[in-house]
Design an enzyme around this catalytic site. Structure first.
Site, PDB file in Angstrom:
ATOM      1  N   SER A 105       0.701   8.886   7.247  1.00  0.00           N
ATOM      2  CA  SER A 105       0.214   8.482   5.944  1.00  0.00           C
ATOM      3  C   SER A 105       0.288   9.663   4.964  1.00  0.00           C
ATOM      4  O   SER A 105       0.531  10.807   5.351  1.00  0.00           O
ATOM      5  CB  SER A 105      -1.222   7.970   6.055  1.00  0.00           C
ATOM      6  N   ASP A 110      -1.244  13.777   5.096  1.00  0.00           N
ATOM      7  CA  ASP A 110      -1.680  14.092   6.457  1.00  0.00           C
ATOM      8  C   ASP A 110      -1.287  15.510   6.870  1.00  0.00           C
ATOM      9  O   ASP A 110      -1.685  15.968   7.942  1.00  0.00           O
ATOM     10  CB  ASP A 110      -1.090  13.093   7.465  1.00  0.00           C
ATOM     11  N   GLY A 150       4.886  10.039   3.062  1.00  0.00           N
ATOM     12  CA  GLY A 150       3.844   9.227   3.659  1.00  0.00           C
ATOM     13  C   GLY A 150       3.422   8.065   2.784  1.00  0.00           C
ATOM     14  O   GLY A 150       2.869   7.084   3.265  1.00  0.00           O
ATOM     15  N   HIS A 151       3.705   8.153   1.478  1.00  0.00           N
ATOM     16  CA  HIS A 151       3.266   7.111   0.559  1.00  0.00           C
ATOM     17  C   HIS A 151       4.042   5.825   0.813  1.00  0.00           C
ATOM     18  O   HIS A 151       5.240   5.841   1.082  1.00  0.00           O
ATOM     19  CB  HIS A 151       3.486   7.573  -0.883  1.00  0.00           C
ATOM     20  N   GLY A 205      20.706 -20.459 -20.627  1.00  0.00           N
ATOM     21  CA  GLY A 205      19.846 -20.157 -21.762  1.00  0.00           C
ATOM     22  C   GLY A 205      18.464 -20.719 -21.527  1.00  0.00           C
ATOM     23  O   GLY A 205      18.207 -21.423 -20.538  1.00  0.00           O
ATOM     24  N   SER A 243      19.236 -21.122 -15.179  1.00  0.00           N
ATOM     25  CA  SER A 243      19.772 -20.047 -14.313  1.00  0.00           C
ATOM     26  C   SER A 243      19.332 -18.669 -14.819  1.00  0.00           C
ATOM     27  O   SER A 243      20.139 -17.914 -15.346  1.00  0.00           O
ATOM     28  CB  SER A 243      21.287 -20.131 -14.192  1.00  0.00           C
TER      29      SER A 243
END
Length: 628
Positions: A28, A31, A109-110, A463, A537
């Protein structure tokens, strides 16, 4: 104490042969991974005097360790990393002892940077998973452990760091070990060595710490130095993914690449996959001359005794034990993008040296990394891990990831942004991939077009709701009919009464809506028709997918460009009012995005021209481009 100056490099004859261990540090955020690697570099005397002086100066400037050396600064090289105090990118570092050489990948770790952790783990033999002794086992710890297991790493060092901040408590250590090993057994990680340490203070890093007399195991550095390396799988079949067709002149044609597994000698039979053609190796060519044998890890050029059509992405393989070839697979997929994975959307898949168009046909389930529970899923969000079925636009050569990392691991790339959005492991080819074949037809598109006297194509109207797409498409079809052309019209509302009545309006359903219509449009083009497709679309990726379903020149994107305020003011069906009142979720332009075309073939603006004028301009385009 400052490390000694490095001696002059010994000659090759004086240098003992040292093996190489690749490992990864993960866990993590905050650490202590970068601090631990910096400590290892420092203790192994891999720093020059100027590096040490810079570290001392930077440590005083940052001031996070009260004047002591901040070893993390040796690894966190990006300015953004130093400012935030976290690792963002993968940092590879080299150090060595008298016995062994090491390459260590310090990974973020993030959660946001899980993709970088997967990159670092893809070539590692061992994982050092760090845990902050104050926090214990966290969700990100479990996620990294699960990913490590998926990627085939079976040896784990559980480094319980910052023991100095919990008074070197044996009870804390044992509680964390019990928690982690219970989870590890469930994911097949049985070879776990737990080491309590303080990377900052040096406890149990290079030698046993007197402050933890209750711990009788090895310190980290001696363990890494003395552990037996994992043995390579014996007798793996030969695999060479072709990276480059080497043709410097008319007298030489070779196939260059890295030997992914096995060995090869001149005279050995090889099979080309996916074509299945068989030949024999004539020569093994390198810059230093021909070889009598090439083995795993060598980059070589092979020449063959026969002239065979071979391209980049093909695989030269053991003729008796070739890899499989398929275009549909079951896979484990790790999603790495902020935008969710959407079944039906087209991505690029890179496996080895081959690249193919890929569609995730279905998400079977996703895995809760805390409980390992299988949860129903239609899509995957950032950092989620799921089991999916995928389909490719052509067969590729592959091995299951458990048998061969190089031919079983892949990445997915967003076709619009060119960003890596996922990484995956192939399990097996789906049986239907071998059982479904193209049926040749005698009356093809060319014959149909000749009979009808026209050039078949798709006119794709896109559109906002209320822009006038259906009105203009109807007028264009009337004009084409009056000219004796053979047409068909696919309107968004009409199709949802039948073919797509099972679909809602989530992003995933919108993608599937367009995928189905694109396939129907392609079939109509094959029948020689001019097809009007009138759909909002909203996503560029799906419109590009629809374009690529047909041949160049057969897809004409028509952007009915009307500002939102004008489309909403028209509100012929009362949909905008419902959306504004919160009665209609996922409505394009209100709470669901619309991505306008960046370079449409035709642009008509119904805020400054009538529907009739717009239809006339489209007919003129079709005449000018010899469509009609």
């Amino acid at each position: 104490m400052a490390p000694e100056a490095l001696p002059q490099s010994p000659t090759p004859a004086q240098t003992p042969q040292r093996d190489l261990l690749r490992f990864i540090t993960c866990g993590s955020v905050d650490d202590g991974k970068s601090t631990l690697i910096g400590r290892l570099l420092y203790e192994s005397k891999m720093l020059f005097d100027d590096q040490l002086a810079a570290l001392e100066a930077d440590s005083k400037k940052v001031g996070t360790q009260g004047g002591a050396l901040d070893f993390a600064l040796l690894v966190d090289g990006l300015a953004a990393e130093r400012e935030q105090g976290i690792t963002i990118d993968v940092a590879y570092r080299f150090f060595a002892t008298e016995r062994r050489k090491f390459i260590v990948a310090d990974t973020p770790g993030h959660e946001q940077y899980t993709r970088n952790m997967v990159t670092g783990a893809s070539t590692a033999d061992l994982a050092v998973i760090l845990i902050d002794a104050r926090k214990g086992v966290l969700t990100q710890t479990r996620r990294h452990a699960y990913l490590v297991s998926l990627l085939g790493i079976r040896r784990i060092v559980l480094a319980i760091n910052k023991m100095d901040l919990v008074d070197f408590s044996q009870e804390v250590h044992e509680r964390i070990v019990a928690d982690f090993t219970s989870f590890a057994r469930q994911i097949g990680l049985d070879d776990v060595v737990a080491i309590p340490l303080s990377a900052l203070a040096g406890d149990n890093v290079t030698e046993q710490s007197p402050r933890m007399p209750w711990y009788q195991g090895p310190a980290l550095m001696p363990y890494l130095d003395e552990m037996a390396l994992p043995e390579a799988k014996a007798d793996r079949p030969f695999r060479l993914p072709v990276q480059w067709v080497n043709r410097p002149n008319l007298d030489f044609r070779g196939f260059s690449g890295l030997v992914a597994s096995g060995r090869i000698r001149p005279g050995d039979p090889v099979r080309v996959v996916p074509s299945g053609r068989v030949s024999r190796v004539a020569r093994i060519v390198t810059a230093d001359g021909d070889l009598d044998e090439a083995v795993e890890g060598q980059s070589v050029t092979l020449t063959l005794t026969d002239e065979i059509d071979i391209s980049r992405g093909d695989v030269l393989a053991d003729a008796a034990r070739p890899p499989e070839a398929a275009d549909q697979f079951e896979v484990t997929l790790v999603w790495m993008a902020e935008e969710p994975m959407l079944p039906g959307r087209s991505y690029l898949l890179k496996l080895g040296t081959s690249t193919a168009q890929c569609t995730i046909t279905s998400a079977k389930y996703k895995v809760n990394v805390n409980t390992l529970e299988h949860l129903a899923a239609k899509s995957l969000a950032l950092n989620e891990i799921g089991i999916c079925n995928i389909g490719l636009d052509r067969p590729i050569a592959f091995d299951a990831y458990d048998d061969n990392r190089e031919l079983g691991g892949f990445i997915l790339i967003d076709r619009m942004t060119n960003e890596t959005v996922g990484a995956g492991l192939l399990h097996f080819g789906l049986r239907r991939a071998q059982n479904v074949h193209w049926q040749p037809v005698d009356i093809d598109k060319t014959a149909q077009a000749r009979l009808k006297g026209q050039k078949p194509c798709i006119l794709w109207f896109t559109g906002l709701s209320g822009a006038g797409k259906s009105t203009i498409a109807n007028l264009v079809e009337q004009d084409l009919y009056a000219r004796g052309r053979h047409t068909a019209l696919l309107d968004g509302d009409n199709v949802r009464h039948g073919l797509n009545k099972d679909l809602g309006f989530t992003d995933a359903d919108r993608v599937e809506n367009i995928r189905r219509v694109a396939e129907v449009g392609k079939l109509m083009v094959e029948a020689g028709l001019i097809v009007m497709v009138s759909f909002i679309s909203p996503f560029r990726a799906e419109r590009q997918m629809a374009r690529e379903r047909v041949e160049p020149g057969e897809f004409i994107e028509i952007f009915v460009d009307t500002p939102l305020e004008i489309a909403e003011a028209r509100d012929v069906k009362g949909l905008y009012k419902k959306a504004r009142r919160g009665e209609l979720a996922h409505f394009t332009g209100i709470d669901s995005p619309y991505e306008p075309p960046e370079a449409p073939d035709i642009r008509v603006n119904t805020s400054i021209m009538t529907a009739r004028e717009a239809a006339d301009s489209i007919i003129r385009y079709l005449i000018d481009h010899a469509i009609i």
